[in-house]
Design a protein around this motif. Structure first.
Motif, mmCIF file in Angstrom:
data_model
loop_
_atom_site.group_PDB
_atom_site.id
_atom_site.type_symbol
_atom_site.label_atom_id
_atom_site.label_comp_id
_atom_site.label_asym_id
_atom_site.label_seq_id
_atom_site.Cartn_x
_atom_site.Cartn_y
_atom_site.Cartn_z
ATOM 1 N N VAL A 174 0.846 -1.203 0.000
ATOM 2 C CA VAL A 174 0.000 0.000 0.000
ATOM 3 C C VAL A 174 0.877 1.247 0.000
ATOM 4 O O VAL A 174 0.608 2.226 -0.707
ATOM 5 N N GLY A 177 2.396 1.843 -3.595
ATOM 6 C CA GLY A 177 1.425 2.376 -4.549
ATOM 7 C C GLY A 177 1.043 3.808 -4.237
ATOM 8 O O GLY A 177 0.928 4.659 -5.135
ATOM 9 N N THR A 178 0.857 4.090 -2.943
ATOM 10 C CA THR A 178 0.482 5.450 -2.542
ATOM 11 C C THR A 178 1.623 6.432 -2.767
ATOM 12 O O THR A 178 1.396 7.571 -3.215
ATOM 13 N N SER A 218 -8.041 1.298 -6.144
ATOM 14 C CA SER A 218 -7.416 0.186 -6.868
ATOM 15 C C SER A 218 -6.609 -0.698 -5.926
ATOM 16 O O SER A 218 -6.666 -1.928 -5.989
ATOM 17 N N LEU A 219 -5.852 -0.057 -5.021
ATOM 18 C CA LEU A 219 -5.064 -0.829 -4.054
ATOM 19 C C LEU A 219 -5.978 -1.629 -3.129
ATOM 20 O O LEU A 219 -5.698 -2.786 -2.801
ATOM 21 N N ARG A 223 -5.881 -5.666 -2.693
ATOM 22 C CA ARG A 223 -5.613 -6.240 -1.379
ATOM 23 C C ARG A 223 -6.813 -7.048 -0.868
ATOM 24 O O ARG A 223 -6.646 -8.054 -0.195
#
Length: 295
Positions: A174, A177-178, A218-219, A223
């Motif tokens: 996470v 991606g963030t 999206s994440l 997940r």
């Protein structure tokens, strides 16, 4: 021109055929065979006995089974526990590692290590940490006056222990991606917010978070799917126990198929779980579309 077009199509077909063949053999055929088994009474311990067609009996057994419903509940509880913490910590860590501070590149690399480790190894690492009498975690808790916690031998703590291991492994996903999304944000809204005298909290809530929303969704989607089928860490740490305290859907399917040898029931449970996750994904996307249309 026609000859060139035909030749290009032939070349394209020649390149695509191996991919389609591999996809069929590794994905489509096993899925069709599992669907076939879900309507049969197939005892893996007696493979030479004819696989009798039983209609929807396996699906009926799964849907009326208290054990299956319990495993479904455990799966959703574990998803909720892990996803909430992973996203709060992941976003906080992303805000930190995107700061221009000395040594941040090294820290960012070190933080990504857990997600590169096999889930089985992660389970073994945390098994040593959680070990009831010789585990390091209880040793350090004892140094600050806290009584030992039966992490993996108690029905009260075992699910939390699994959640902690999963959070440790996948929070960096996470964060990564963030952080990538943060570095691609446009600077103009931030300059306007600073000119208006907004606080850092207001800038985060009303400028950063709305821009991160598509990436975070999206994440969350990725997940959630991964958390729904979690298996390796649970198998290493508790094998679904104590009792059935940590038996998720994946463990339920495994037990039905390879402990009780009931391949038909295991295949039926697999398709029921596939339908559940498909419905959830559909509802999720519809709610996102409504939210986007309302803005």
């Amino acid at each position: 021109m026609g000859y060139v077009t035909r030749r290009n199509r032939t070349i394209a077909t020649a390149f695509l055929l191996p991919t389609v063949a591999v996809l069929f053999l590794t994905t489509i055929y096993p899925m069709l065979y599992a669907l076939y088994l879900s309507f049969r009474n197939y005892d893996l311990a007696k493979p030479f006995i004819p696989r009798i067609f039983v209609g929807l009996a396996n699906y009926s057994e799964v849907l009326t089974s208290d054990t299956f419903l319990h495993s479904l509940l455990i799966t959703f509880k574990l998803m909720a526990m892990t996803l909430v913490v992973q996203f709060v910590l992941g976003v906080a860590m992303a805000l930190l590692v995107t700061q221009r501070l000395p040594g941040m590149a090294v820290i960012r690399t070190l933080l990504l290590i857990p997600m590169m480790i096999s889930p089985v190894i992660v389970g073994l690492v945390w098994l040593f940490l959680y070990f009831p009498e010789l585990g390091y975690l209880n040793y350090f808790l004892g140094m600050v006056g806290i009584d030992p916690i039966p992490w993996i031998t108690s029905t009260q703590w075992s699910l939390t222990a699994i959640a902690i291991a999963d959070i440790w492994q996948w929070t960096p996903f996470v964060m990564m991606g963030t952080a990538a999304a943060l570095q691609s944000l446009s600077p103009e809204p931030y300059e306007a917010a600073r000119i208006d005298g907004n606080s850092s909290v207001d800038v985060f809530l009303y400028v950063t978070l709305p821009q991160l929303r598509p990436v975070l969704i999206s994440l969350l989607f990725l997940r959630a799917i991964d958390a729904f089928k979690i298996y390796d860490i649970i198998y290493v740490l508790t094998k679904g126990g104590p009792g059935d305290a940590t038996e998720t859907i994946a463990l339920y399917i495994y037990r039905q198929s390879f402990t009780f040898w009931r391949m038909g029931v295991g295949a039926a449970a697999s398709f029921v779980s596939l339908i559940v996750i498909s419905v959830l994904i559909t509802l999720f996307f519809k709610s996102m579309q409504k939210s986007a249309a309302a803005r």
